[in-house]
Enzyme design. Structure first.
Site, short mmCIF file in Angstrom:
data_model
loop_
_atom_site.label_atom_id
_atom_site.label_comp_id
_atom_site.label_asym_id
_atom_site.label_seq_id
_atom_site.Cartn_x
_atom_site.Cartn_y
_atom_site.Cartn_z
N SER A 113 0.80 -1.23 0.00
CA SER A 113 0.00 0.00 0.00
C SER A 113 0.82 1.28 0.00
O SER A 113 0.30 2.35 -0.31
CB SER A 113 -0.94 0.01 1.22
OG SER A 113 -0.19 0.10 2.42
N LYS A 188 0.60 4.84 6.79
CA LYS A 188 0.08 5.63 5.67
C LYS A 188 0.72 7.02 5.71
O LYS A 188 1.44 7.37 6.64
CB LYS A 188 -1.45 5.79 5.76
CG LYS A 188 -2.24 4.49 5.87
CD LYS A 188 -2.20 3.66 4.61
CE LYS A 188 -2.99 2.37 4.77
NZ LYS A 188 -2.82 1.46 3.61
#
Length: 334
Positions: A113, A188
């Site tokens: 990701s 993230k």
């Protein structure tokens, strides 16, 4: 010690009647006695010296004694090392635990990701110190945070099937010497913080407070919005909006807008900022904040309330300022 002992003479003397023989015998034995006395005197004179020499010889060290002494010291050192080893290991583990708890912790990247910024299997070091002093996540930082609720509900853990290996991993993970495989944490990039408005319509770009972001870190071939564009979202105070760099393969804030918090992450769930890729060696790199987040006007919405409050305060103080000025003029005339 060292004194010579002289033995007494033995044997009986001649009868009293044998005077001549007795005299001759006495004369013949006199020199012997004198010799013995001289010998005894010489021994007495030199006895102390002989004793000292003997004592010096007995008190000195020989190569054998030195070897034995050296061997004894070596054995004591070896015994001392093995006694101290558990203490040293204990101190090292305590220091590692303190560092992990308050300063830096290692985390493993389990998914794609955050490509190409981070690859699967990379180890990043996370700064846990600055949050203790009140620092909050900033736009553009890569952060590690706990699952705020339901983001990793279906994600399997990577625990080893071998109980012994799993136990070793748990101990090393507890003290921070290796990343944990069963903790449900995410990594993230922070796109917007509390008070910001963030949006991404069509193919992008992502906008924060109306300012378009230039995002060179987005995975090649992805659009800034990925497969999930979204309308403007107001980020609550003490929360952040996060997105993965691999926009087409990241279940980030965009995919959890229907959950409590509207896809945002509470600041209290943030563990810390990832600041360096530490392993493998050929992936070593720092994780700086991209220049696009330094654009002027990006945080223009933040000072609106303070500016308005300042204007109201100035208006409220205006009559007082006028009154003081009029009094000063009257005093000057008088």
């Amino acid at each position: 010690m060292g004194d010579l002992v002289i033995g007494a003479r033995s044997g009986a003397g001649e009868p009293e009647g044998s005077g001549g023989r007795a005299a001759r015998s006495a004369e013949s034995t006199a020199p012997s006695a004198s010799a013995e006395d001289a010998t005894a005197q010489s021994a007495d004179e030199h006895g102390d010296g002989a004793g000292d020499a003997s004592e010096d010889t007995g008190g000195g060290t020989t190569p054998t004694d030195e070897a034995e002494e050296q061997s004894g010291r070596t054995e004591r050192k070896q015994r001392s090392f093995w006694k101290e080893l558990p203490i040293l290991i204990g101190i090292a583990l305590v220091l590692a635990l303190v560092i992990k708890t308050f300063f830096v912790q290692a985390f493993s990247i389990p998914s794609e990701s955050m490509q190409n910024t981070l690859q699967v299997g990379d180890r990043v070091l996370v700064d846990k110190l600055t949050p203790w002093f009140g620092a909050e996540p900033e736009r553009g930082e890569v952060v590690v945070f706990h699952d705020p609720g339901g983001w990793l509900a279906d994600e399997p853990t990577n625990e080893s099937s071998n109980s012994f290996v799993r136990g070793i991993q748990e101990v090393l993970s507890f003290v921070g010497l290796m990343p944990s495989d069963n903790e449900k944490d995410l990594i993230k990039r922070v796109i917007a913080i509390g008070g910001d408005t963030v949006e991404c319509e069509g193919e992008g770009p992502v906008k924060v407070n109306g300012i378009a972001l230039d995002e060179p870190y987005v995975f090649p071939g992805n659009t800034p919005c990925g497969t999930k564009p979204f309308a403007p979202v107001k980020v609550p105070e003490n929360s952040i909006w996060v997105m993965g760099d691999h926009r087409a393969d990241s279940l980030d804030s965009r995919f959890h807008m229907d959950q409590p918090g509207g896809g945002t992450v509470p600041v209290d769930e943030v563990i810390g900022r990832a600041f360096v890729v530490a392993w493998p060696i050929d992936h070593w790199s720092t994780l700086p904040v991209p220049a696009t987040f330094d654009q002027k006007g990006l945080a223009s919405a933040a000072p609106v309330v303070p500016a308005a409050a300042g204007a109201v305060g100035a208006v409220a103080l205006l009559p007082l300022v006028r009154r003081l000025r009029n009094r000063a003029e009257r005093d000057k005339r008088s």
